[in-house]
Design a protein around this motif. Structure first.
Motif, PDB file in Angstrom:
ATOM      1  N   ALA A   1       5.030   9.687   6.746  1.00  0.00           N
ATOM      2  CA  ALA A   1       6.238  10.209   6.103  1.00  0.00           C
ATOM      3  C   ALA A   1       6.730  11.465   6.802  1.00  0.00           C
ATOM      4  O   ALA A   1       7.942  11.697   6.912  1.00  0.00           O
ATOM      5  CB  ALA A   1       5.961  10.488   4.624  1.00  0.00           C
ATOM      6  N   CYS A   2       5.808  12.283   7.283  1.00  0.00           N
ATOM      7  CA  CYS A   2       6.196  13.492   8.005  1.00  0.00           C
ATOM      8  C   CYS A   2       6.783  13.123   9.364  1.00  0.00           C
ATOM      9  O   CYS A   2       7.796  13.694   9.791  1.00  0.00           O
ATOM     10  CB  CYS A   2       4.993  14.406   8.173  1.00  0.00           C
ATOM     11  N   ALA A   3       6.146  12.165  10.039  1.00  0.00           N
ATOM     12  CA  ALA A   3       6.675  11.711  11.326  1.00  0.00           C
ATOM     13  C   ALA A   3       8.091  11.174  11.171  1.00  0.00           C
ATOM     14  O   ALA A   3       8.967  11.445  12.012  1.00  0.00           O
ATOM     15  CB  ALA A   3       5.762  10.644  11.917  1.00  0.00           C
TER      16      ALA A   3
ATOM     17  N   THR B   1      -0.411   8.353  15.653  1.00  0.00           N
ATOM     18  CA  THR B   1      -1.125   7.577  14.648  1.00  0.00           C
ATOM     19  C   THR B   1      -1.136   8.326  13.321  1.00  0.00           C
ATOM     20  O   THR B   1      -0.850   9.534  13.253  1.00  0.00           O
ATOM     21  CB  THR B   1      -2.569   7.312  15.090  1.00  0.00           C
ATOM     22  N   ALA B   2      -1.495   7.616  12.267  1.00  0.00           N
ATOM     23  CA  ALA B   2      -1.576   8.233  10.941  1.00  0.00           C
ATOM     24  C   ALA B   2      -2.647   9.309  10.890  1.00  0.00           C
ATOM     25  O   ALA B   2      -2.583  10.223  10.056  1.00  0.00           O
ATOM     26  CB  ALA B   2      -1.854   7.166   9.891  1.00  0.00           C
ATOM     27  N   ASP B   3      -3.651   9.238  11.767  1.00  0.00           N
ATOM     28  CA  ASP B   3      -4.681  10.275  11.831  1.00  0.00           C
ATOM     29  C   ASP B   3      -4.127  11.564  12.420  1.00  0.00           C
ATOM     30  O   ASP B   3      -4.617  12.660  12.105  1.00  0.00           O
ATOM     31  CB  ASP B   3      -5.867   9.805  12.678  1.00  0.00           C
TER      32      ASP B   3
ATOM     33  N   SER C   1       9.626   7.454  -2.843  1.00  0.00           N
ATOM     34  CA  SER C   1       8.207   7.372  -3.195  1.00  0.00           C
ATOM     35  C   SER C   1       7.437   8.501  -2.526  1.00  0.00           C
ATOM     36  O   SER C   1       7.850   9.021  -1.479  1.00  0.00           O
ATOM     37  CB  SER C   1       7.616   6.016  -2.777  1.00  0.00           C
ATOM     38  N   SER C   2       6.300   8.886  -3.122  1.00  0.00           N
ATOM     39  CA  SER C   2       5.545  10.036  -2.631  1.00  0.00           C
ATOM     40  C   SER C   2       4.984   9.822  -1.235  1.00  0.00           C
ATOM     41  O   SER C   2       4.752  10.780  -0.497  1.00  0.00           O
ATOM     42  CB  SER C   2       4.410  10.377  -3.599  1.00  0.00           C
ATOM     43  N   ASP C   3       4.756   8.553  -0.849  1.00  0.00           N
ATOM     44  CA  ASP C   3       4.244   8.279   0.501  1.00  0.00           C
ATOM     45  C   ASP C   3       5.368   8.017   1.503  1.00  0.00           C
ATOM     46  O   ASP C   3       5.117   7.785   2.686  1.00  0.00           O
ATOM     47  CB  ASP C   3       3.267   7.102   0.492  1.00  0.00           C
ATOM     48  N   GLY C   4       6.606   8.038   1.033  1.00  0.00           N
ATOM     49  CA  GLY C   4       7.743   7.890   1.921  1.00  0.00           C
ATOM     50  C   GLY C   4       8.060   6.481   2.363  1.00  0.00           C
ATOM     51  O   GLY C   4       8.972   6.274   3.162  1.00  0.00           O
ATOM     52  N   THR C   5       7.343   5.487   1.825  1.00  0.00           N
ATOM     53  CA  THR C   5       7.514   4.120   2.324  1.00  0.00           C
ATOM     54  C   THR C   5       8.662   3.372   1.679  1.00  0.00           C
ATOM     55  O   THR C   5       9.139   2.382   2.232  1.00  0.00           O
ATOM     56  CB  THR C   5       6.228   3.306   2.113  1.00  0.00           C
TER      57      THR C   5
ATOM     58  N   CYS D   1       2.840  19.744   7.799  1.00  0.00           N
ATOM     59  CA  CYS D   1       1.959  18.562   7.824  1.00  0.00           C
ATOM     60  C   CYS D   1       0.998  18.599   9.002  1.00  0.00           C
ATOM     61  O   CYS D   1       0.408  17.560   9.357  1.00  0.00           O
ATOM     62  CB  CYS D   1       2.782  17.275   7.848  1.00  0.00           C
ATOM     63  N   GLY D   2       0.839  19.760   9.611  1.00  0.00           N
ATOM     64  CA  GLY D   2      -0.135  19.901  10.687  1.00  0.00           C
ATOM     65  C   GLY D   2       0.259  19.239  11.984  1.00  0.00           C
ATOM     66  O   GLY D   2      -0.610  18.929  12.813  1.00  0.00           O
ATOM     67  N   ALA D   3       1.543  19.039  12.200  1.00  0.00           N
ATOM     68  CA  ALA D   3       2.012  18.383  13.436  1.00  0.00           C
ATOM     69  C   ALA D   3       2.555  19.378  14.441  1.00  0.00           C
ATOM     70  O   ALA D   3       3.076  18.980  15.483  1.00  0.00           O
ATOM     71  CB  ALA D   3       3.090  17.360  13.096  1.00  0.00           C
TER      72      ALA D   3
END
Length: 390
Positions: A374-376, A367-369, A36-40, A341-343
């Protein structure tokens, strides 16, 4: 009988014989697997029937529909929102299911030889590749407009990333249709059978697993094609057996390919270097990247002796022919995904100054913020694989 139709009938033979062979300790074949696109969650559809959604983090079932409910599944597709699943059976039926509770939303049984199905990325359209007249449909399966053609073969289908164009890949040509104006934009002669097709993110190219039958023999390649002109822009060669799928990584720097001989390949899109990363003794028809490209889900058992049949009453995840692996265990890949993903600021310094276990703990507590989940998950998977190699 045309060549592409023969390929589909070969797949049909696998479908019809898989039920018999499963009684002889042979593996279930996965017709489609999709992250899935959100990785869940991951959608897994089996050729002999049944589809499942699984949690890639906990390795547990979210939904389990047995073959007695779904029937045979030659192809499936997950709506981008994740709310619906479309399946086709290689016969006359398109089914649309609620992916949360498994209820059948709509069943259409008047589609001749429905073998391929695809959702548009915006979730507004659904399309099946079949013989006779094909229809672009809305999310409930109602036809919006027809695409009529001579029934030379069954096309493979793919919507472009914006969801406004549809590519049809026949055995000797490709067509591009505008689903807004309902007009064909391009038709080009392109030789070769294409078991899978995919648009590039910039919508200017397509990637295809390709079968070329020539006087010198049969060659299995991956090709990059300009869909508007038919020009071959790049060819990746050196595969020994028929490829069943080819997909760019999310950043299009790598290509994932699967083969009927049970091999999964990772190809460097720039250099063309081909690396086998997984092998089993069963045909692999489908695999998919995680949203940020740190993991892949492979529709296959480790060996044919490990998977026989799924208990429809009490399904067990260990029975499902799915492998989740890290294809590129490298610090470079970790850093590339972190930047995407900016991490990179979150993990950039500790990856060099501290142990990987500290990096994993940092990512697990983010956190998700701070970082998309999904990147984590992808970064944690790579970090854990790196940790295991030390």
């Amino acid at each position: 009988m045309n060549r592409l139709l023969r390929v589909f009938l070969f797949v049909s033979f696998i479908v019809s014989s898989s039920t018999i062979r499963s009684q002889e300790n042979n593996p279930l074949l996965v017709s489609h697997i999709e992250w899935s696109s959100d990785g869940t969650h991951i959608l897994v559809a089996l050729q002999e029937g049944g589809f499942y959604t699984i949690d890639p983090f906990t390795r547990t079932f979210l939904l389990a529909l047995p073959s007695t409910v779904t029937g045979v599944i030659t192809d499936a597709a997950l709506q981008p929102s994740g709310d619906l699943v479309a399946t086709v059976d290689g016969g006359y039926t398109l089914n649309i299911w609620n992916s949360r509770n498994g209820t059948l939303v709509r069943s259409l049984n008047d589609i001749p030889v429905a073998y391929r199905v695809d959702w548009s990325p915006n979730g507004q359209y659904i399309f099946t590749g079949n013989t006779n007249i094909m229809y672009v449909r809305n999310t409930t399966g109602d036809p919006l407009f027809p695409i009529s053609y001579g029934a030379e073969d069954i096309p493979n289908v793919a919507f472009n990333p914006s969801g406004e164009m549809l590519l049809l890949s026949f055995s000797a040509k490709i067509e591009v249709w505008d689903v807004i104006s309902q007009q064909m934009l391009a038709r080009n002669i392109v030789a070769g059978l294409r078991p899978s097709i995919e648009w590039s993110a910039d919508q200017t190219r397509i990637l295809a697993a390709n079968i070329n039958n020539t006087r010198e023999g049969t060659f299995y390649n991956i090709v990059v094609i300009n869909p508007m002109t038919g020009e071959r822009l790049r060819v990746y060669s050196g595969f020994l057996n028929q490829l069943t799928s080819a997909q760019w990584s999310p950043d299009e720097t790598q290509i994932l390919a699967t083969s009927v001989d049970g091999t999964v390949y990772l190809i460097d899109a720039d250099s063309g270097t081909i690396t086998p990363i997984f092998t089993t003794d069963a045909p692999i028809l489908s695999a998919d990247w995680s949203p940020y490209g740190g993991q892949i889900a492979i529709g296959a058992p480790l060996s044919s002796e490990m998977v026989q049949a799924i208990d429809s009453n009490e399904p067990n995840f260990a029975e499902l022919p799915v492998q989740i692996v890290v294809p590129d265990v490298s610090l470079e890949r970790f850093q590339t995904i972190a930047e995407s993903c900016g991490a990179d600021q979150l993990v950039g310094e500790i990856i060099t100054d501290a142990a990987l276990s500290t990096v994993i703990a940092q990512l697990e507590s983010a956190t998700a913020d701070q970082i998309p989940p999904a990147c984590a998950a992808d970064l944690i998977a790579i970090a854990e694989a790196l940790n295991n190699t030390q």
